[in-house]
Design an enzyme around this catalytic site. Structure first.
Site, short mmCIF file in Angstrom:
data_model
loop_
_atom_site.label_atom_id
_atom_site.label_comp_id
_atom_site.label_asym_id
_atom_site.label_seq_id
_atom_site.Cartn_x
_atom_site.Cartn_y
_atom_site.Cartn_z
N GLU A 111 0.85 -1.19 0.00
CA GLU A 111 0.00 0.00 0.00
C GLU A 111 0.89 1.24 0.00
O GLU A 111 1.89 1.28 0.70
CB GLU A 111 -0.86 -0.04 1.27
CG GLU A 111 -1.81 1.09 1.43
CD GLU A 111 -2.72 1.24 0.22
OE1 GLU A 111 -3.48 0.32 -0.10
OE2 GLU A 111 -2.64 2.31 -0.44
N LEU A 155 11.16 17.67 -1.73
CA LEU A 155 12.43 18.40 -1.66
C LEU A 155 12.30 19.56 -0.69
O LEU A 155 13.07 20.51 -0.76
CB LEU A 155 12.82 18.89 -3.07
CG LEU A 155 13.16 17.79 -4.08
CD1 LEU A 155 13.47 18.40 -5.45
CD2 LEU A 155 14.36 16.96 -3.60
N GLY A 215 13.71 21.21 6.10
CA GLY A 215 13.10 21.65 7.34
C GLY A 215 13.55 20.81 8.52
O GLY A 215 14.70 20.36 8.55
N CYS A 244 5.94 5.67 9.11
CA CYS A 244 6.45 4.83 8.01
C CYS A 244 7.89 5.13 7.62
O CYS A 244 8.74 4.24 7.66
CB CYS A 244 5.54 4.99 6.81
SG CYS A 244 3.87 4.51 7.20
C1 UGA Z 1 4.58 7.78 3.65
C2 UGA Z 1 4.64 7.68 2.11
O1 UGA Z 1 4.60 9.00 1.54
C3 UGA Z 1 3.47 6.86 1.58
O2 UGA Z 1 3.58 6.69 0.17
C4 UGA Z 1 3.48 5.48 2.25
O3 UGA Z 1 2.41 4.68 1.84
C5 UGA Z 1 3.41 5.67 3.76
O4 UGA Z 1 4.52 6.47 4.20
C6 UGA Z 1 3.44 4.32 4.39
O5 UGA Z 1 4.43 3.59 4.18
O6 UGA Z 1 2.45 3.90 4.99
P1 UGA Z 1 3.17 9.29 5.37
O7 UGA Z 1 3.95 8.61 6.46
O8 UGA Z 1 1.70 9.42 5.50
O9 UGA Z 1 3.41 8.51 3.96
O10 UGA Z 1 3.77 10.75 5.24
P2 UGA Z 1 4.50 11.62 4.12
O11 UGA Z 1 3.52 12.49 3.44
O12 UGA Z 1 5.35 10.77 3.28
O13 UGA Z 1 5.41 12.56 5.03
C7 UGA Z 1 6.41 12.00 5.88
C8 UGA Z 1 7.21 13.08 6.57
O14 UGA Z 1 8.09 13.70 5.65
C9 UGA Z 1 6.39 14.21 7.19
O15 UGA Z 1 6.90 14.47 8.49
C10 UGA Z 1 6.64 15.38 6.27
O16 UGA Z 1 6.55 16.61 6.94
C11 UGA Z 1 8.06 15.09 5.83
N1 UGA Z 1 8.44 15.75 4.55
C12 UGA Z 1 7.79 15.43 3.40
C13 UGA Z 1 9.47 16.67 4.52
O17 UGA Z 1 10.10 16.98 5.56
N2 UGA Z 1 9.80 17.26 3.33
C14 UGA Z 1 9.17 16.97 2.18
O18 UGA Z 1 9.55 17.53 1.13
C15 UGA Z 1 8.13 16.03 2.21
#
Ligand code: UGA
Length: 441
Positions: A157, A256, A259, A266
């Site tokens: 998923e 990208l 922060g 995950c």
């Molecule tokens: C992540 C993946 O994006 C999903 O595709 C995957 O299904 C999921 O894990 C999982 O394995 O279940 P998620 O944990 O919901 O999803 O969160 P993300 O949107 O990926 O964000 C993760 C973290 O990265 C957040 O703390 C966000 O703030 C940070 N982030 C994201 C950054 O610091 N910089 C960015 O450019 C993008």
């Protein structure tokens, strides 16, 4: 089709609801009886946009129910989805005990079944788990073999929290790791997603696709954070740099954003598990460790900026804005708010925490009493500085003049580039961001 979904977390509940929307009949099973009952009463146990109305409508179809026993509904099922958690053990390995227990329960049902159901592993598991753990466990409990009495498939998923339902309804790809093409095709038809590319592969490759995807996303974030260090030292803004980089379609603009780093249930967990898994196989990987180390450093970057702005943190009163690991969720797992909170406290600061949804979960995570509020204005009033950890829209929506008026000392350290920096600066705020040039002192 008759479906059973094991595990009523983000993935399980969302999977169950989308299957109901596709016309299937679903029994959602969880070992936690109270959770199963709450869901049957229309209550969603976590905050996730759109899930509550979808649940309410599923309950009106008569094709959705919940329970705690896996074996009984499996007897008459065409497909059983394994969506149980695979949390990290203290050493970073994936804990597969829920997978094992669920596979046994499914096996007991398969034993009494004449339908040779699909057994679909949606949980994120180390490569080889479907072959080496799920198949033997189901086979042992059912006394039947894979390919005859049941068909195992790894179908990872990729949904994101905060957009779980949308992502599950319209996935960008369907990865089907089956032992046989026919069983894989049955799953593709069961999902019935139109126009979605299918990657038909082996179970182990499917499992590695999931780990590699999360590892790559995390790598992009840590890469941006590495560049942030350099950019700031050159007096340029890493967001400008990454915009220029991300316009190359081979690289892509997403993930990208530099922060305070990535959190959530995950990315950090899967990277650690991948690192340990590869090492155990005698193929140690260098990237996951580096990506995690960079991520651990990032909260310190925010603290460094605060110390620079305030000339030390002892006895300073600081608002920590945003506790959830990202907006639109109340999930605080691996949130960067925790290392930030601890570092602020260790430096002698008085901390008031703000979040619109995650205050309770954060208080539980910290353990000790935490001074926290859901009222943003109250969090800002009279503070020496604010540090932003989650890019909630409420922060962008607060007028710049209010930031200036409420804070005692107009210092904002933005760990997520979540506000209109130019507006705040124009209102007289000293605005600091990771990877940006320092404001004139
Ligand atoms: C992540 C993946 O994006 C999903 O595709 C995957 O299904 C999921 O894990 C999982 O394995 O279940 P998620 O944990 O919901 O999803 O969160 P993300 O949107 O990926 O964000 C993760 C973290 O990265 C957040 O703390 C966000 O703030 C940070 N982030 C994201 C950054 O610091 N910089 C960015 O450019 C993008």
């Amino acid at each position: 089709m008759q479906c059973v979904v094991a595990g009523a977390g983000y993935v399980g509940l969302t999977t169950a609801l989308v299957l109901v929307e596709k016309g299937h009949t679903v029994v959602l099973v969880d070992v936690d009886e109270a959770r199963a009952q709450r869901i049957a009463a229309g209550e969603v146990p976590f905050h996730e946009p759109g899930v509550e109305p979808a649940l309410k409508s599923a309950l009106t179809t008569g094709r959705f129910s919940t329970g705690t026993d896996l074996a009984a509904p499996t007897v008459t099922a065409d497909a059983v989805f394994l969506c149980v958690g695979t949390p990290a053990r203290p050493n970073g390995d994936a804990d597969l005990s829920f997978i094992k227990a669920a596979a046994k329960g499914i096996g007991r049902g398969v034993r009494r079944s004449n339908l040779a159901p699909l057994v679909i592993v949606k949980s994120t598991v180390p490569p080889g788990t479907t072959t080496d753990l799920v198949v033997p466990a189901v086979a042992k409990a059912s006394r039947k073999s894979e390919g005859a009495g049941f068909h195992a498939i790894a179908n990872p998923e990729f949904l994101r929290e905060g957009r779980a339902l949308e992502d599950a309804r319209r996935p960008d790809r369907l990865v089907v790791g089956a032992f046989g093409a026919e069983a894989g095709q049955r799953l593709v038809e069961l999902w019935g997603h139109e126009g979605v590319p299918v990657v038909a592969t082996s179970p182990t490759a499917a499992e590695l696709i999931k780990y590699a995807s999360n590892a790559f996303l995390a790598t992009k974030v840590s890469f941006a954070n590495e560049m942030a260090l350099l950019a700031a030292s050159l007096g340029v803004d890493v967001y400008e740099v990454m915009r220029g980089v991300g316009l190359d379609p081979r690289i892509g603009a997403e993930f990208l954003r530099a922060g305070v780093g990535f959190g959530g249930s995950c990315l950090p967990k899967d990277l650690k598990a991948l690192h340990r898994f590869a090492r155990r196989r005698g193929k140690p990987l260098r990237l996951p460790r580096a990506v995690l180390e960079i991520n651990e450093r990032q909260p310190q970057e925010a603290i460094r900026l605060l110390e620079h702005a305030l000339g030390g943190l002892a006895d300073k009163s600081v608002a920590l804005l945003g506790l959830a690991f990202k907006p639109d969720t109340d999930d605080v797992r691996e949130t960067r708010a925790l290392p930030l909170y601890r570092a602020l406290r260790a430096a002698g600061a008085r901390v008031i925490c703000w979040d619109p949804l995650a205050v309770k979960n954060f208080q539980r995570l910290v353990g000790d009493p935490v001074d926290a509020t859901e009222d943003l204005r109250q969090a800002l009033t009279g503070r020496d500085a604010a540090v932003i950890q989650t890019e909630w829209t409420q922060l962008r929506d607060l007028p710049a003049d209010d930031w200036k008026r409420l804070l005692r000392n107009p210092v904002v350290v933005d760990g997520r580039r979540s506000v209109d920096a130019a507006g705040l600066v124009a209102a007289g705020i000293r605005y600091y961001a990771i990877g940006a040039p320092l404001p004139p002192s």
